[in-house]
Design a protein around this motif. Structure first.
Motif, short mmCIF file in Angstrom:
data_model
loop_
_atom_site.label_atom_id
_atom_site.label_comp_id
_atom_site.label_asym_id
_atom_site.label_seq_id
_atom_site.Cartn_x
_atom_site.Cartn_y
_atom_site.Cartn_z
N ASN A 1 35.12 71.98 27.03
CA ASN A 1 34.75 73.35 27.39
C ASN A 1 33.69 73.91 26.45
OD1 ASN A 1 36.65 73.25 29.41
ND2 ASN A 1 38.14 74.57 28.41
N MET A 2 33.86 73.66 25.15
CA MET A 2 32.88 74.18 24.20
C MET A 2 31.52 73.52 24.40
SD MET A 2 34.84 74.94 20.64
CE MET A 2 35.21 73.23 20.27
N GLN A 3 31.53 72.22 24.67
CA GLN A 3 30.25 71.55 24.94
C GLN A 3 29.60 72.13 26.19
OE1 GLN A 3 30.32 67.19 24.61
NE2 GLN A 3 32.29 67.36 23.58
N VAL B 1 36.80 83.97 34.96
CA VAL B 1 37.98 83.47 34.23
C VAL B 1 39.10 84.50 34.29
CG1 VAL B 1 38.83 82.58 32.05
CG2 VAL B 1 36.43 82.24 32.67
N PHE B 2 40.19 84.16 34.96
CA PHE B 2 41.36 85.02 35.03
C PHE B 2 42.44 84.51 34.07
CE2 PHE B 2 39.42 85.94 39.12
CZ PHE B 2 39.77 87.25 39.40
N GLY B 3 42.60 85.15 32.94
CA GLY B 3 43.73 84.87 32.05
C GLY B 3 43.80 83.46 31.52
N PHE C 1 39.44 80.19 27.93
CA PHE C 1 38.48 79.10 28.06
C PHE C 1 38.00 78.60 26.70
CE2 PHE C 1 34.35 77.16 28.96
CZ PHE C 1 34.63 76.40 30.09
N LEU C 2 37.80 79.50 25.77
CA LEU C 2 37.36 79.12 24.43
C LEU C 2 38.49 79.21 23.41
CD1 LEU C 2 33.81 80.77 24.29
CD2 LEU C 2 34.40 78.38 24.75
N GLU C 3 39.74 79.20 23.90
CA GLU C 3 40.89 79.17 23.01
C GLU C 3 41.82 77.99 23.32
OE1 GLU C 3 39.07 82.84 23.23
OE2 GLU C 3 40.48 82.28 24.82
N ALA C 4 42.30 77.96 24.57
CA ALA C 4 43.37 77.00 24.85
C ALA C 4 43.28 76.37 26.22
CB ALA C 4 44.73 77.71 24.70
N PHE C 5 42.17 76.54 26.93
CA PHE C 5 42.07 75.96 28.27
C PHE C 5 41.57 74.53 28.16
CE2 PHE C 5 40.37 75.71 32.69
CZ PHE C 5 41.54 76.03 33.34
#
Length: 940
Positions: free
Chosen positions: A245-247, A230-232, A235-239
């Protein structure tokens, strides 16, 4: 005189609106809404009584979809006696799967927000400013719509229809932003849909468009992924899609083998704290890291030969610092022959030594046997049994050795029989035969040969040892995904950073593969409307005079490759280049707060007749001349395709859970109603269209021929299910072969031409490491970035240019509860806004202890962030969770006109992060460079 807040939140209202407001606040009280002073707003039983007055509870579940991010998760809205009291993820929706992220539960808070705008209003104070009271007064919808139509008709009569614009943020589909194309073409303006994508994530779409032919967000197969790089991208905030994503995070981290996660960022966020490895990179230098990884993958022979291709002589010619010829020469052939001769001589020497050694061992064993035989013949009867035993053991050992030698010889003979002869170079033949990529050898020679991990360490701050380890892991752990977003791309070198990262997916064969970058979202089977807007265009609309450039100058010589340039609109208007705007409608975007160097928008909107459509107060409202408030999403009938997910098509429908609480109107119907009032044939078009419900019913006719997997075949079944989808994704790449789903499996093998048309629609039909479109724009690239034209097409390293001034990098990321800015007026959201740093109620500036100590700053101190653009004041959070050269302040900070909790008394002076963010743009995609700023920080 009333304050601006009082004027916006409580305009002079009719008795009907007062009663509506009271009813809404009653619903809010039932949810436990807290005031800025910390007291709970309560209402007595009479005020809290339902509209129907019914004693018995009747609960209805309505299908809808969420509003809080682009994913559009399906939701079940629970309404009892006309009041929404709960929202859950729809169980049989393949995206939500019965689950929601924390933002999904904002719905009822937003529906019953006591600060909602109750109906259309017009400004009575001609002065505009941050601290000016607009003195809004309520008006009827007829007056509001006619006011807009009169302005638009007047512009048309003067031949100035291009001076009308619609600025849009989150569009949901054809029944809102999708309507604007037809409106703009019939009316006669190029500015019919000036999107916010240039202030969102256009760089990532541009990279995909350049390299694999899709100007879209990628669909990923996370649940089958074994390595996530993951570059910038938070993923667990705003992607996107956050809920999905959380699932998938749970699946990735609990399956066997557990997905390994490496995060590249500038500070510790939620994703980084949950990863296996966090690499704190210097801002804007992610591309150097990716290039060095590519160098390692190639020099160590770790690239996927099935997808990429291989050297035709079977030898890895990727050697650090050495160029590779495109074709073999006579010299290459001679060198190959000499090398083969050296190998043969070396083998012969080795074989001779091995044979001599074996002969020596055999002779030694035979000598031992002969000796034992002699001893046995001469031994006494007493000694014979012992010598015989030794002789038997020696004979057995000799027989086993001979059998083993025979077996090895047979195996080697079999291997030699099956072994393919080593490829022989032919003068003039290509050195490397590419399969699904284009330009690898040229890229190596132009850029990669010198991009060693040691070089990258000096550029990006990550050790060469770490770079090598990550490169090897990523290339050898399959399937894998490399993804990036604004952290890597919101810089002046952002597209080239992104190209270097995306190239890793191709080099490792993870494009269109199971567990990799799965593809792109397929289209829904919508039916076309039975009416064509082209039939209702008059001579004015068809006139060549209408071919004006857009106000943002997108697709002109200034910005030839971009899709949108929203951040340029205010600047261009103020300069009058290419002209001045007269009237603007704003839909789901607020550049007054979120645009870089955002105070320029305050200057621009003072000169423009601004029509805002938000149902909530906000910074744009403060400059609006007219407010045409939209429904909240629980009151709307609306459709939308999801994006991005796993590639197969999914579409959602919003069915109103309650009747509109106030005198609001859905945006799509506002556009249609304005269209009915425009002079000329376009009015007839919109009269025949009628409203957005008619459009949705027409579009759902497409489901009859392509029913959803869940039985959706028309408008009624769509409303009942809330979702239409058809699995699976149509395409799969495996071991360098592209397959298409034939109804039973991925059994149909695609030709190269079919792949070009359906899967990788680049000019070459391949993954372009040498980008054709950048070849065509090489002179522009040279002019804007200083890159030699011959190097323009390749992923490469260029230094980022930083805006502002000062000694610290300034980063403004998004957070998990941010909801793209909508949550600043929700107290339960702000209470947990900045989880990794413990932010509650206030948003903190993350500053490293060394950096803070040099400035005499302690945790909790009030500090000033400043540069040549402006200054803002915040509270400091001293933490080792960020780099010493970087300070971090989430973009949600600083709303000054969004409602009572966002503007609670006693809090710090508010100011957007964008008041200290210079308006710089990445020149290929147009993305605003939010993460390239420099600032200084001082204790107040």
């Amino acid at each position: 005189m009333n304050s601006p807040e009082e004027s916006i939140l409580n305009p002079r209202i009719t008795r009907r609106r007062f009663l509506q407001a009271s009813g809404a606040v009653a619903g809010a009280a039932g949810l436990g809404v807290w005031g800025g002073s910390g007291t709970l707003f309560t209402l007595d039983a009479a005020e809290a009584k339902t509209e129907t007055g019914a004693a018995a509870a009747e609960t209805v579940i309505t299908k809808s979809f969420c509003h809080q991010c682009p994913a559009r998760c399906g939701i079940d809205v629970y309404t009892t006696n006309g009041r929404v009291h709960a929202v859950y993820g729809t169980l049989d929706n393949p995206l939500s799967n019965g689950k929601l992220c924390p933002k999904g539960h904002y719905a009822q808070y937003l529906l019953y927000d006591p600060d909602r705008i109750k109906g259309p209003m017009k400004r009575t104070n001609p002065k505009k400013g941050r601290h000016e009271d607009p003195k809004f007064v309520p008006i009827s919808w007829d007056e509001a719509l006619q006011t807009v139509a009169d302005r638009l008709n007047a512009l048309r009569e003067k031949g100035e229809s291009h001076r009308f614009a619609v600025l849009t943020g989150r569009g949901w589909g054809y029944t809102d932003v999708g309507l604007l194309k037809e409106f703009g073409e019939m009316y006669g303006t190029p500015n019919y849909n000036l999107g916010h994508s240039s202030m969102c994530s256009d760089a990532s779409e541009t990279v995909k468009h350049f390299m694999d032919g899709h100007h879209a967000y990628s669909a990923y197969d996370y649940s089958n992924c074994n390595y996530l790089l993951v570059f910038g991208a938070g993923f667990l905030e705003a992607f996107r899609p956050f809920n999905g994503n959380m699932q998938n995070w749970g699946k990735m981290r609990t399956k066997s083998p557990k997905t390994k996660v490496t995060v590249v960022d500038v500070h510790l966020n939620t994703t980084g704290s949950a990863a296996d490895r966090l690499l704190l990179v210097k801002p804007g230098r992610d591309g150097a890291l990716a290039l060095a990884m590519a160098h390692v993958i190639l020099t160590e022979g770790l690239w996927d030969k099935n997808f990429v291709g291989d050297f035709t002589d079977g030898v890895n010619h990727f050697k650090t610092g050495a160029e590779i010829a495109a074709a073999f020469t006579d010299k290459d052939v001679k060198a190959w022959q000499e090398e083969q001769a050296r190998k043969a001589a070396k083998k012969a020497e080795s074989d001779a030594k091995a044979a001599a050694k074996k002969a020596e061992e055999k002779a030694k064993a035979q000598a031992e046997i002969d000796g034992l035989k002699k001893k046995l013949a001469a031994a006494s009867a007493k000694d014979k049994p012992g010598i015989q035993k030794k002789l038997d053991e020696a004979l057995k050992k000799q027989a086993e050795a001979e059998a083993s030698a025979k077996r090895i010889a047979e195996q080697r003979a079999a291997l030699d029989k099956d072994k393919k002869p080593e490829p022989r170079p032919v003068a003039g033949a290509e050195t490397f035969r590419e399969k699904w990529t284009v330009g690898l050898i040229e890229w190596w020679n132009a850029e990669l040969k010198d991009r060693t991990p040691e070089w990258a360490e000096q550029v990006c701050g990550i050790s060469a040892k770490e770079i090598i380890a990550v490169a090897r892991e990523f290339a050898t752990t399959k399937p894998a995904v490399a993804l990036f977003e604004r952290g890597a791309s919101a810089h002046t070198n952002g597209v080239y950073n992104g190209m270097a990262i995306h190239a890793l997916n191709a080099l490792t064969g993870n494009m269109f593969a199971k567990g990799g970058l799965r593809g792109y979202q397929m289209k829904t089977a919508w039916a076309k409307l039975p009416i064509k807007h082209e039939d209702y265009m008059d001579d004015y609309a068809k006139s060549p005079e209408r071919k004006k450039p857009r106000i943002d100058m997108a697709k002109t010589e200034k910005w030839p490759l971009v899709k949108n340039m929203m951040q340029e609109i205010a600047v261009n208007h103020l300069k009058g280049e290419p002209y001045k705007l007269d009237t603007a409608i704003i839909y789901m975007t607020g550049a007054v707060f979120s645009g870089p160097d955002c105070t320029k928008w305050e200057d621009a909107w003072r000169e423009v007749f601004v029509i805002d459509t938000s149902p909530y107060p906000g910074e744009t409202n403060r400059f609006a001349d007219l407010i045409l408030p939209d429904h909240t999403y629980l009151e709307r009938l609306q459709i939308a395709d999801t994006y991005p997910y796993e590639g197969y098509p999914i579409s959602m429908i919003r069915v109103p859970a309650v009747k509109p609480l106030y005198d609001t109107k859905v945006f799509g119907d506002v556009i249609i109603e304005i269209g009915k009032r425009i002079k000329g044939p376009m009015a007839e078009y919109y009269k025949k269209v009628g409203n957005t419900e008619n459009i949705i019913k027409w579009m759902c006719e497409g489901f009859k021929d392509k029913p959803g997997d869940n039985g959706v075949v028309d408008f009624e079944t769509f409303k009942q299910k809330g979702v239409w989808y058809r699995k699976p994704y149509a395409y799969l790449q495996k071991d360098g072969v592209f397959y298409k789903w034939d109804g039973q499996g991925y059994n149909y093998v695609m030709s190269e031409e079919e792949v070009k048309v359906e899967v990788m629609p680049t000019p070459t039909g391949k993954f372009e490491l040498k980008v054709t479109e950048l070849e065509h724009h090489a002179d522009y690239v040279h002019k804007r970035l200083g890159i030699p034209p011959e190097k323009a097409p390749f992923p490469q390293w260029i230094e980022p240019k930083h805006g502002g001034d000062g000694d610290l990098h300034f980063i403004s990321p998004k957070l998990a509860l941010q909801a793209e800015g909508r949550s600043a007026n929700l107290p339960h959201a702000t209470a947990a806004m900045q989880p990794a740093q413990g932010g509650r109620h206030d948003v903190f500036l993350e500053i490293h202890p060394e950096t803070a100590a040099k400035r005499g700053i302690q945790d909790g101190d009030r500090v000033r962030i400043k540069n040549k653009i402006g200054s803002i004041e915040v509270l400091a959070r001293v933490t080792q969770a960020t780099r010493p050269d970087t300070v971090v302040l989430p973009m949600i900070h600083g709303h000054w006109a969004q409602g009572r909790w966002a503007e609670a008394k006693g809090r710090l002076p508010t100011g957007s992060t964008n008041e200290v963010t210079e308006n710089l743009s990445e020149p290929l995609s147009g993305l605003a460079c939010y993460h390239s700023g420099l600032v200084s920080v001082e204790k107040v």
